[in-house]
Design an enzyme around this catalytic site. Sequence first.
Site, mmCIF file in Angstrom:
data_model
loop_
_atom_site.group_PDB
_atom_site.id
_atom_site.type_symbol
_atom_site.label_atom_id
_atom_site.label_comp_id
_atom_site.label_asym_id
_atom_site.label_seq_id
_atom_site.Cartn_x
_atom_site.Cartn_y
_atom_site.Cartn_z
ATOM 1 N N LYS A 75 0.844 -1.199 0.000
ATOM 2 C CA LYS A 75 0.000 0.000 0.000
ATOM 3 C C LYS A 75 0.877 1.246 0.000
ATOM 4 O O LYS A 75 1.880 1.306 0.721
ATOM 5 C CB LYS A 75 -0.909 -0.028 1.240
ATOM 6 C CG LYS A 75 -1.989 1.039 1.263
ATOM 7 C CD LYS A 75 -2.904 0.864 2.474
ATOM 8 C CE LYS A 75 -4.007 1.897 2.519
ATOM 9 N NZ LYS A 75 -4.933 1.713 3.659
ATOM 10 N N SER A 150 -9.803 1.584 2.591
ATOM 11 C CA SER A 150 -8.960 2.362 1.707
ATOM 12 C C SER A 150 -7.873 1.546 1.016
ATOM 13 O O SER A 150 -7.274 2.051 0.061
ATOM 14 C CB SER A 150 -8.306 3.491 2.505
ATOM 15 O OG SER A 150 -7.447 2.965 3.488
ATOM 16 N N SER A 174 -10.043 -0.586 6.776
ATOM 17 C CA SER A 174 -9.419 -0.476 5.452
ATOM 18 C C SER A 174 -8.689 -1.706 4.928
ATOM 19 O O SER A 174 -8.314 -1.722 3.761
ATOM 20 C CB SER A 174 -8.456 0.704 5.431
ATOM 21 O OG SER A 174 -9.177 1.878 5.230
HETATM 22 N N1 GLN Z 1 -13.315 4.350 5.901
HETATM 23 C C1 GLN Z 1 -12.735 4.733 7.149
HETATM 24 C C2 GLN Z 1 -12.248 6.163 7.053
HETATM 25 O O1 GLN Z 1 -12.428 6.734 6.048
HETATM 26 C C3 GLN Z 1 -11.619 3.803 7.524
HETATM 27 C C4 GLN Z 1 -10.397 4.004 6.723
HETATM 28 C C5 GLN Z 1 -9.234 3.186 7.182
HETATM 29 O O2 GLN Z 1 -9.374 2.164 7.858
HETATM 30 N N2 GLN Z 1 -8.045 3.652 6.861
HETATM 31 O O3 GLN Z 1 -11.691 6.711 7.938
#
Ligand code: GLN
Length: 488
Positions: A75, A150, A174
């Site tokens: 990532k 994400s 994410s």
């Molecule tokens: N969708 C959540 C956010 O936007 C979690 C994102 C994540 O786990 N990095 O914060």
Amino acid sequence: MSLLKNLGRQLRAGELSATELTQAYLSRIERHDPQVRAYLHVTAEQALRQAGRVDAQLAQGEPLHPLAGIPMGIKDNLCTQGIPTTCASKVLAGFCPPYESTVTAQLSACGAVMVGKTNLDEFAMGSSTENSAYQVTANPWDLKCVPGGSSGGSGAAVAAGLCAAALGSDTGGSIRLPAAFCGVVGLKPTYGRVSRYGLVAYASSLDQIGPLTPTVMDAALVLEAIAGHDPKDSTSLATDVPRYSETLESLSETQPLAGRRVGLVQETLGEGLDPEVNTLFQQAVAHLASLGAEITIISCPRFAYGLPAYYILAPSEASANLARYDGVRYGLRAPEATLLAMYQATRAQGFGPEVKRRIMLGTYTLSAGYYDAYYLKAQKVRTLIKEDFEAAFTQVDVLVSPTAPTPAFKAGEKTADPLSMYLTDLMTIPVNLAGLPALSLPCGFTADGLPVGLQIIGRPLAEADILQVAYAYEQTTPWHHRQPPDLS
Ligand code: GLN
């Protein structure tokens, strides 16, 4: 069958060289990534160099680590020395870190081969990977759908066979959400199990790095390689790392879950749950029972407050963490006559709309006069949620829920309504607030052919428990054998 074990066996038997394996993945990326758009940077040269080293080791007859020669996607919020690390943000365009994250250093030391940096929502803020400033990643099961976020690039890359395994990060879901949407396994370890050194900070009290892989055994193998204490991350735990993969091999074949107490989180099964997801989840629970598990329904009454508490705490931490992007030290710098104008223009041009929304929300909730009403209160809610989990774990060994309320949705469907996007993380967020480990694995497909994920949550540091339950389920169900339609 574990893909990593299978590839490792072929490498050791001399049926395949690490260079050939890397080339095969690089050519799949060349062929399919224009459609999937999982990678922000493909690191072919470095990958072939790493593979060459593994081949040299093989030629010397040296013993190989299980990850040696394995092509992996990383990532793009993990710092890789001398290689672009953008967090899918314009503000980090052109930034090449001067140092390496602990996890990628550990993978390199094992001989793993990094084939590229995967796409994400900008600074990991989002649930669909549509917040990337560079490209939208497609879901390999239906290119019109999002891969989840994400870590959507990592999920899509694993599902499409554009790497054998990947790393993601999980602040509110994410890793697990893209795993569910892309039909792969995703594991968020206990907070502190894996070093965060070199992970670009989003919400530091919630962030954790973990694997996205084709199978549960593969997740165990990657976790084994990256877990453990790191003096460079003061929140990393000095607890021994179990041989997760060995604990899977020792499970009995008949009734592998005999005596395990599995709790269904009642609060995840209410309103808003897609009926097909519910049916597949109920079938998965019945299957766990058939493997010997004792099923109980458990109430976590404060679970529903997880989402609102998270959307105070995560933006608060983000607003502080993202203050460092000022045009002086990293990436983008907007040319302006004065220092203040330069700061303002850099941040205005460099951050996308969702990141700006989070910075504003967090600045507001931390401001004098509102701190007690929002930030402090949300911290109290966080404690209550942790207590709900603690109470649940006096009655059961693991908790299960759907990973997400729906299967993957169409690109563009939720971008106009941030709240509906936030609701995608309803079932994963409470786990981060409590710092617990949790895994998502495929538990079936909808009539439209989209994968659905089962979430298994464990006690702190009980990664072995959730991996075992997941493994027993996976070994007796066919879902992980399916391949995405257009890309085979
Ligand atoms: N969708 C959540 C956010 O936007 C979690 C994102 C994540 O786990 N990095 O914060």
